[in-house]
Design a protein around this motif. Structure first.
Motif: not given
Length: 287
Positions: A59-64, A134-137
Motif C-alpha cells: 500500500l503506497d499513499y503517494e503512488s497508489g 514534504d514527499g508524504d504531503r
C-alpha cells in the motif's frame, strides 16, 4: 450496506473483522469478488470461514490508490446456500515514510560575477530558487543547511533557512560545487534529501595588461630590409578568457617601426629603411 475502514500504507494488519455484524451462529463463507483479475486489490480474506480482511501487497499513499472498494460476498454454509453482498471501502492512511523532495531535480545553478560583493557576506538566490517539499504531503516543515559532505566550504558558503545561499570572502573566477540538505524539522536525522549547487563565478575585466619590463633595447643594421624583426616585448593580464586578451600598439606614428601581436608577445619589425647618419637612435613607447 457499505463498511468503511482505514489501513496504513506499508501495513500488513487486519483491516476488517465481520464478527460484529454477523449476529448468527450459522457458518458463513466469505470471499472477495474480484472485478479486476489483472490488477487485483492488495487485500485477501485470511480465513474464508472467519472473514477477516488483511493486507496482501504493498500500500503506497503517494503512488497508489488512496482508497479501495471491495465487493464482498457472504454465503451460508447450508443446503440453501443463501448469498448476500456488501461493499467494504478501505482508505489508505498516509504515514511519514518519504524524505523531502526538491522541486528541481536536485540541481541548482548560481551564476555570479566576481567582485559583486558589497559586504563581507552576500546573499544570493539560485536559478531556480532552492525549494523542497514534504514527499508524504503531510506538510512537515522543511529546513535547509550545508550538507556535511561540503563542510570544508563552511567558511565560504552558507545556507539560510529559506534556501538562499550566502558567499563570503574573495572568490576567484571558476566553479564552486557543494551540497545542500533539505530536512524535516521533526525528523532531521532520517528524513532528508541532498541537492547539488553549482556556483559559476564569471570573470570581469578588472585588470590592465602589465608589461614584463619597463624598457627594452634593440638594434638593427641600416642595410636591413623592411620587415626585419628587431625585438620582442611581452605583457600579461590577470583576467581570464577573452578578458585577458590584449593588443600591442606603438604610441608614436613617426617612427619607422611596426608591431604585431602574437599571443602575449609583441613583435617589433622594421617598417621603413633607416639611415644611421640621419638618425642613429629612436625612442618610442609601446602599450
Amino acid at each position: 450496506t457499505v463498511f468503511s475502514f482505514r489501513a496504513n500504507e506499508g501495513g500488513t494488519s487486519k483491516v476488517f473483522d465481520p464478527d460484529f455484524v454477523s449476529g448468527s451462529n450459522t457458518q458463513l463463507n466469505f470471499e472477495i469478488v474480484n472485478d479486476n483479475v489483472q490488477n487485483p486489490a492488495p487485500f485477501k480474506i485470511s480465513n474464508n470461514l472467519v472473514g477477516v480482511i488483511v493486507v496482501d501487497g504493498n500500500l503506497d499513499y503517494e503512488s497508489g490508490p488512496q482508497s479501495y472498494h471491495l465487493n464482498i460476498s457472504v454465503q451460508e454454509r447450508t443446503k440453501d446456500g443463501l448469498t448476500n453482498y456488501t461493499t467494504v471501502v478501505i482508505h489508505v492512511e498516509n504515514v511519514d515514510d518519504v524524505a523531502p523532495l526538491f522541486s528541481h531535480h536536485g540541481l541548482f545553478l548560481l551564476p555570479i560575477a566576481e567582485g559583486v560583493y558589497t559586504a563581507d557576506k552576500e546573499t544570493f538566490i539560485t536559478d531556480p530558487s532552492i525549494s523542497a517539499y514534504d514527499g508524504d504531503r503531510l506538510n512537515a516543515t522543511i529546513g535547509y543547511q550545508l550538507d556535511p559532505s561540503s563542510s570544508s566550504l563552511s567558511g565560504t558558503v552558507g545556507v539560510l533557512q529559506n534556501g538562499s545561499i550566502t558567499l563570503s570572502g574573495k572568490l576567484e573566477p571558476g566553479q564552486i560545487e557543494f551540497n545542500v540538505r533539505a530536512f524535516q524539522r521533526d525528523r532531521p536525522m532520517d528524513r532528508f534529501t541532498i541537492a547539488s549547487v553549482v556556483v559559476n563565478i564569471s570573470d570581469i575585466n578588472d585588470h590592465k595588461p602589465v608589461m614584463t619590463h619597463t624598457s627594452y633595447n634593440g638594434s638593427v643594421f641600416e642595410s636591413a630590409a623592411p620587415g626585419t624583426v628587431i625585438l620582442m616585448v611581452s605583457a600579461s593580464d590577470l583576467d581570464q578568457g577573452i578578458n585577458s586578451s590584449f593588443k600591442f600598439h606603438i604610441a608614436e606614428r613617426d617612427v619607422p617601426f611596426s608591431i604585431t601581436t602574437e599571443g602575449t608577445y609583441g613583435i617589433i619589425r622594421l617598417k621603413d629603411t633607416v639611415d644611421r647618419e640621419t638618425n642613429h637612435t629612436f625612442n618610442f613607447h609601446v602599450y
